[in-house]
Design an enzyme around this catalytic site. Structure first.
Site, PDB file in Angstrom:
ATOM      1  N   ALA A  22       0.630  -1.027  -0.441  1.00  0.00           N
ATOM      2  CA  ALA A  22       0.064   0.407   0.268  1.00  0.00           C
ATOM      3  C   ALA A  22       0.762   1.400   0.052  1.00  0.00           C
ATOM      4  CB  ALA A  22      -0.756  -0.220   0.830  1.00  0.00           C
ATOM      5  N   ASP A  23       0.547   2.304  -0.564  1.00  0.00           N
ATOM      6  CA  ASP A  23       0.885   3.697  -0.787  1.00  0.00           C
ATOM      7  C   ASP A  23       0.049   4.392  -0.376  1.00  0.00           C
ATOM      8  OD1 ASP A  23       3.260   5.494  -0.428  1.00  0.00           O
ATOM      9  OD2 ASP A  23       2.402   6.392  -2.033  1.00  0.00           O
ATOM     10  N   THR A  24       0.044   5.610   0.953  1.00  0.00           N
ATOM     11  CA  THR A  24      -1.047   6.961   0.851  1.00  0.00           C
ATOM     12  C   THR A  24      -0.207   7.946   0.320  1.00  0.00           C
ATOM     13  OG1 THR A  24      -1.891   5.634   2.622  1.00  0.00           O
ATOM     14  CG2 THR A  24      -2.377   7.419   2.791  1.00  0.00           C
TER      15      THR A  24
END
Length: 187
Positions: free
Chosen positions: A69-71
């Site tokens: 994931a990346d935010t």
């Protein structure tokens, strides 16, 4: 189902998967967090998450699910990254104070030749905050590893956030309920 592989060193993502009682192990490979010029903002965190997942999947056992994931934080159409230092953190937060912004987390799940990828968007509204409040927050919590220079589960989230629309846990860094639903489809 074998434990999944979480391709992230984020303590918040680890905590969220633990809360969801997902069996996992952590494997992290250094991966650049960049994207092609002109890429649509909504596609950026998925692109970065895919690169993280692919880097870890290359060394994973067959049949294992890799989750990455990346935010990002988006103000207007501008991606606000992690602050460089104290002054940058205070500057970022002063821009967010009193405003609406979006938190977008891109998630990629890989299993052998299959991929499930999505982005989750949460709108966040901050109350106006004083420079003294922002300085005190940055000095106490040191949010230098956080997109947008804040964590919703810390003081600034409790006191400074007027409201959200969307998944609270997405703002922490992982829309865990969507991840669990995707994992159920593969079990």
């Amino acid at each position: 189902m074998e434990p999944i592989i979480l391709a992230s060193g984020s303590p918040r993502r680890k905590q969220l998967l633990e809360w969801a009682e997902v069996d996992f192990e952590i494997r992290v490979k250094d991966t650049p967090e960049n994207w092609p010029a002109g890429m649509a903002v909504i596609d950026v965190p998925v692109h970065i998450a895919r690169n993280k997942a692919l880097a870890v999947k290359a060394g994973a056992e067959p049949g294992r699910v890799v989750v990455a994931a990346d935010t990002i934080v988006v103000l207007g159409n501008e991606i606000i990254g992690k602050p460089r230092d104290r002054a940058d953190a205070i500057h970022i937060l002063s821009r967010l104070a009193g405003q609406r912004h979006e938190v977008i987390t891109g998630v990629v799940l890989l299993k052998d030749g299959e991929e499930c990828a999505f982005a989750d968007i949460t709108a966040v509204w901050f109350h106006p905050l004083t420079t003294a409040e922002l300085e005190a927050y940055v000095d106490k919590y040191k949010p230098y590893d956080k997109a947008g220079a804040y964590a919703i589960q810390e003081w600034i989230g409790v006191v400074g956030i007027k409201g959200i629309e969307g998944d609270f846990y997405n703002v922490m860094g992982l829309p865990v309920s969507r991840v669990v639903q995707a994992l159920r489809r593969w079990s």
